[in-house]
Design a protein around this motif. Structure first.
Motif, PDB file in Angstrom:
ATOM      1  N   THR A  12       0.781  -1.236   0.000  1.00  0.00           N
ATOM      2  CA  THR A  12       0.000   0.000   0.000  1.00  0.00           C
ATOM      3  C   THR A  12       0.812   1.285   0.000  1.00  0.00           C
ATOM      4  O   THR A  12       0.254   2.349  -0.269  1.00  0.00           O
ATOM      5  CB  THR A  12      -0.922   0.038   1.239  1.00  0.00           C
ATOM      6  OG1 THR A  12      -0.108  -0.024   2.414  1.00  0.00           O
ATOM      7  CG2 THR A  12      -1.913  -1.116   1.223  1.00  0.00           C
ATOM      8  N   ASP A  13       2.083   1.236   0.303  1.00  0.00           N
ATOM      9  CA  ASP A  13       2.844   2.470   0.519  1.00  0.00           C
ATOM     10  C   ASP A  13       3.746   2.840  -0.653  1.00  0.00           C
ATOM     11  O   ASP A  13       4.394   1.980  -1.260  1.00  0.00           O
ATOM     12  CB  ASP A  13       3.721   2.349   1.767  1.00  0.00           C
ATOM     13  CG  ASP A  13       2.922   2.273   3.052  1.00  0.00           C
ATOM     14  OD1 ASP A  13       1.677   2.251   2.991  1.00  0.00           O
ATOM     15  OD2 ASP A  13       3.556   2.214   4.122  1.00  0.00           O
ATOM     16  N   VAL A  14       3.797   4.144  -0.913  1.00  0.00           N
ATOM     17  CA  VAL A  14       4.795   4.759  -1.780  1.00  0.00           C
ATOM     18  C   VAL A  14       5.630   5.626  -0.845  1.00  0.00           C
ATOM     19  O   VAL A  14       5.090   6.452  -0.103  1.00  0.00           O
ATOM     20  CB  VAL A  14       4.147   5.628  -2.877  1.00  0.00           C
ATOM     21  CG1 VAL A  14       5.219   6.353  -3.686  1.00  0.00           C
ATOM     22  CG2 VAL A  14       3.257   4.789  -3.775  1.00  0.00           C
ATOM     23  N   VAL A  15       6.954   5.427  -0.858  1.00  0.00           N
ATOM     24  CA  VAL A  15       7.840   6.166   0.037  1.00  0.00           C
ATOM     25  C   VAL A  15       8.800   7.000  -0.801  1.00  0.00           C
ATOM     26  O   VAL A  15       9.435   6.500  -1.735  1.00  0.00           O
ATOM     27  CB  VAL A  15       8.634   5.202   0.957  1.00  0.00           C
ATOM     28  CG1 VAL A  15       9.544   5.988   1.891  1.00  0.00           C
ATOM     29  CG2 VAL A  15       7.679   4.306   1.745  1.00  0.00           C
ATOM     30  N   ILE A  16       8.885   8.278  -0.452  1.00  0.00           N
ATOM     31  CA  ILE A  16       9.780   9.209  -1.136  1.00  0.00           C
ATOM     32  C   ILE A  16      10.758   9.745  -0.093  1.00  0.00           C
ATOM     33  O   ILE A  16      10.345  10.206   0.975  1.00  0.00           O
ATOM     34  CB  ILE A  16       8.997  10.375  -1.768  1.00  0.00           C
ATOM     35  CG1 ILE A  16       7.920   9.838  -2.706  1.00  0.00           C
ATOM     36  CG2 ILE A  16       9.932  11.340  -2.479  1.00  0.00           C
ATOM     37  CD1 ILE A  16       6.742  10.744  -2.858  1.00  0.00           C
ATOM     38  N   ARG A  17      12.040   9.677  -0.424  1.00  0.00           N
ATOM     39  CA  ARG A  17      13.071  10.231   0.461  1.00  0.00           C
ATOM     40  C   ARG A  17      13.925  11.197  -0.352  1.00  0.00           C
ATOM     41  O   ARG A  17      14.255  10.932  -1.503  1.00  0.00           O
ATOM     42  CB  ARG A  17      13.947   9.117   1.024  1.00  0.00           C
ATOM     43  CG  ARG A  17      13.228   8.224   1.987  1.00  0.00           C
ATOM     44  CD  ARG A  17      14.176   7.146   2.556  1.00  0.00           C
ATOM     45  NE  ARG A  17      13.512   6.340   3.542  1.00  0.00           N
ATOM     46  CZ  ARG A  17      12.796   5.244   3.268  1.00  0.00           C
ATOM     47  NH1 ARG A  17      12.673   4.828   2.018  1.00  0.00           N
ATOM     48  NH2 ARG A  17      12.211   4.554   4.230  1.00  0.00           N
ATOM     49  N   ARG A  18      14.278  12.304   0.297  1.00  0.00           N
ATOM     50  CA  ARG A  18      15.129  13.292  -0.362  1.00  0.00           C
ATOM     51  C   ARG A  18      15.823  14.142   0.684  1.00  0.00           C
ATOM     52  O   ARG A  18      15.274  14.395   1.744  1.00  0.00           O
ATOM     53  CB  ARG A  18      14.317  14.209  -1.272  1.00  0.00           C
ATOM     54  CG  ARG A  18      15.239  15.063  -2.170  1.00  0.00           C
ATOM     55  CD  ARG A  18      14.462  16.020  -3.022  1.00  0.00           C
ATOM     56  NE  ARG A  18      15.215  16.535  -4.126  1.00  0.00           N
ATOM     57  CZ  ARG A  18      16.253  17.375  -4.037  1.00  0.00           C
ATOM     58  NH1 ARG A  18      16.711  17.762  -2.871  1.00  0.00           N
ATOM     59  NH2 ARG A  18      16.847  17.825  -5.127  1.00  0.00           N
ATOM     60  N   ARG A  19      17.022  14.578   0.358  1.00  0.00           N
ATOM     61  CA  ARG A  19      17.748  15.517   1.211  1.00  0.00           C
ATOM     62  C   ARG A  19      17.747  16.873   0.529  1.00  0.00           C
ATOM     63  O   ARG A  19      17.923  16.972  -0.679  1.00  0.00           O
ATOM     64  CB  ARG A  19      19.184  15.071   1.440  1.00  0.00           C
ATOM     65  CG  ARG A  19      19.882  15.983   2.435  1.00  0.00           C
ATOM     66  CD  ARG A  19      21.340  15.634   2.661  1.00  0.00           C
ATOM     67  NE  ARG A  19      21.884  16.428   3.746  1.00  0.00           N
ATOM     68  CZ  ARG A  19      22.174  17.720   3.679  1.00  0.00           C
ATOM     69  NH1 ARG A  19      21.962  18.403   2.574  1.00  0.00           N
ATOM     70  NH2 ARG A  19      22.682  18.351   4.721  1.00  0.00           N
ATOM     71  N   PHE A  20      17.523  17.913   1.338  1.00  0.00           N
ATOM     72  CA  PHE A  20      17.573  19.295   0.864  1.00  0.00           C
ATOM     73  C   PHE A  20      18.702  20.024   1.568  1.00  0.00           C
ATOM     74  O   PHE A  20      19.012  19.723   2.723  1.00  0.00           O
ATOM     75  CB  PHE A  20      16.255  20.026   1.171  1.00  0.00           C
ATOM     76  CG  PHE A  20      15.074  19.456   0.451  1.00  0.00           C
ATOM     77  CD1 PHE A  20      14.818  19.794  -0.870  1.00  0.00           C
ATOM     78  CD2 PHE A  20      14.219  18.583   1.096  1.00  0.00           C
ATOM     79  CE1 PHE A  20      13.723  19.267  -1.539  1.00  0.00           C
ATOM     80  CE2 PHE A  20      13.127  18.051   0.440  1.00  0.00           C
ATOM     81  CZ  PHE A  20      12.878  18.392  -0.877  1.00  0.00           C
ATOM     82  N   SER A  21      19.274  21.015   0.910  1.00  0.00           N
ATOM     83  CA  SER A  21      20.314  21.818   1.541  1.00  0.00           C
ATOM     84  C   SER A  21      19.725  22.830   2.520  1.00  0.00           C
ATOM     85  O   SER A  21      20.415  23.347   3.380  1.00  0.00           O
ATOM     86  CB  SER A  21      21.161  22.538   0.485  1.00  0.00           C
ATOM     87  OG  SER A  21      20.350  23.412  -0.275  1.00  0.00           O
ATOM     88  N   HIS A  22      18.427  23.108   2.389  1.00  0.00           N
ATOM     89  CA  HIS A  22      17.746  24.052   3.280  1.00  0.00           C
ATOM     90  C   HIS A  22      17.445  23.395   4.629  1.00  0.00           C
ATOM     91  O   HIS A  22      17.177  22.204   4.694  1.00  0.00           O
ATOM     92  CB  HIS A  22      16.417  24.512   2.673  1.00  0.00           C
ATOM     93  CG  HIS A  22      16.536  25.125   1.323  1.00  0.00           C
ATOM     94  ND1 HIS A  22      17.227  26.294   1.093  1.00  0.00           N
ATOM     95  CD2 HIS A  22      16.040  24.732   0.113  1.00  0.00           C
ATOM     96  CE1 HIS A  22      17.145  26.592  -0.193  1.00  0.00           C
ATOM     97  NE2 HIS A  22      16.443  25.661  -0.801  1.00  0.00           N
ATOM     98  N   PRO A  23      17.427  24.173   5.714  1.00  0.00           N
ATOM     99  CA  PRO A  23      17.043  23.630   7.023  1.00  0.00           C
ATOM    100  C   PRO A  23      15.545  23.300   7.058  1.00  0.00           C
ATOM    101  O   PRO A  23      14.773  23.787   6.225  1.00  0.00           O
ATOM    102  CB  PRO A  23      17.382  24.761   7.998  1.00  0.00           C
ATOM    103  CG  PRO A  23      17.319  26.004   7.179  1.00  0.00           C
ATOM    104  CD  PRO A  23      17.762  25.609   5.793  1.00  0.00           C
ATOM    105  N   ASP A 131       4.790  10.038 -11.217  1.00  0.00           N
ATOM    106  CA  ASP A 131       5.674  10.516 -12.289  1.00  0.00           C
ATOM    107  C   ASP A 131       6.220  11.901 -11.952  1.00  0.00           C
ATOM    108  O   ASP A 131       5.495  12.763 -11.459  1.00  0.00           O
ATOM    109  CB  ASP A 131       4.916  10.599 -13.621  1.00  0.00           C
ATOM    110  CG  ASP A 131       4.458   9.248 -14.133  1.00  0.00           C
ATOM    111  OD1 ASP A 131       4.860   8.220 -13.550  1.00  0.00           O
ATOM    112  OD2 ASP A 131       3.686   9.228 -15.106  1.00  0.00           O
ATOM    113  N   GLY A 132       7.481  12.111 -12.243  1.00  0.00           N
ATOM    114  CA  GLY A 132       8.064  13.440 -12.117  1.00  0.00           C
ATOM    115  C   GLY A 132       8.349  13.908 -10.701  1.00  0.00           C
ATOM    116  O   GLY A 132       8.686  15.078 -10.493  1.00  0.00           O
ATOM    117  N   ILE A 133       8.240  13.030  -9.728  1.00  0.00           N
ATOM    118  CA  ILE A 133       8.443  13.446  -8.330  1.00  0.00           C
ATOM    119  C   ILE A 133       9.842  14.015  -8.109  1.00  0.00           C
ATOM    120  O   ILE A 133       9.999  15.034  -7.448  1.00  0.00           O
ATOM    121  CB  ILE A 133       8.136  12.286  -7.368  1.00  0.00           C
ATOM    122  CG1 ILE A 133       6.621  12.108  -7.265  1.00  0.00           C
ATOM    123  CG2 ILE A 133       8.752  12.517  -5.998  1.00  0.00           C
ATOM    124  CD1 ILE A 133       6.176  10.955  -6.407  1.00  0.00           C
ATOM    125  N   ALA A 134      10.865  13.379  -8.675  1.00  0.00           N
ATOM    126  CA  ALA A 134      12.237  13.863  -8.470  1.00  0.00           C
ATOM    127  C   ALA A 134      12.389  15.291  -8.992  1.00  0.00           C
ATOM    128  O   ALA A 134      12.976  16.143  -8.320  1.00  0.00           O
ATOM    129  CB  ALA A 134      13.236  12.926  -9.150  1.00  0.00           C
TER     130      ALA A 134
END
Length: 147
Positions: A12-23, A131-134
């Protein structure tokens, strides 16, 4: 991990992980302030509303469709849970949990989109909701934060 990583967890899950340079405080603003949401989500938004507090709601309109729903939990600048309905259809939308954690001078973001069952997740993927999440989340890096 500066590019969004999308994975499927369980049925059931879609997991998105990302690092940002902003706090976390700035990433939270990007996720909750309509003027900033417009900068990264889509230049085609015709309406953008966000009330990021428990019992609040959001709505993002494009010319052909919209997403809307209730905000179930919000604890700035680290945690928000909302339900995401497509064109007002309350039968299929996921519960979306967004967690922002400090990571050095930046932020680690984890988004879990939990659908009611495997069929609902499969339908969302088929309709292109992942689609296009990145590319979309990459635009948060380029926001010029006012104030």
């Amino acid at each position: 991990m500066t590019e969004a990583q999308l994975t499927f967890d369980g049925e059931t899950d879609v997991v998105i992980r990302r690092r940002f340079s902003h706090p976390p405080e700035k990433v939270w603003r990007a996720l909750t302030e309509p003027a900033l949401i417009r900068q990264w989500l889509s230049p085609d938004l015709t309406d953008c509303r966000m009330d990021a507090r428990p019992s609040g709601s959001f709505r993002y309109d494009w010319p052909e469709f919209f997403f809307s729903g209730p905000v179930l939990d919000a604890r700035a600048p680290h945690h928000m849970v909302h339900v995401e309905h497509f064109n007002g259809d309350t039968s299929q939308g996921p519960t979306v949990t967004t967690t922002l954690a400090a990571d050095g001078t930046g932020t680690r973001m984890t988004v879990v989109m939990r659908y009611k069952d495997a069929a609902a997740r499969a339908k969302a993927i088929e309709q292109g909701f992942t689609d296009g999440i990145a590319e979309v989340y990459a635009r948060i890096e380029d926001i010029g934060f006012p104030g």
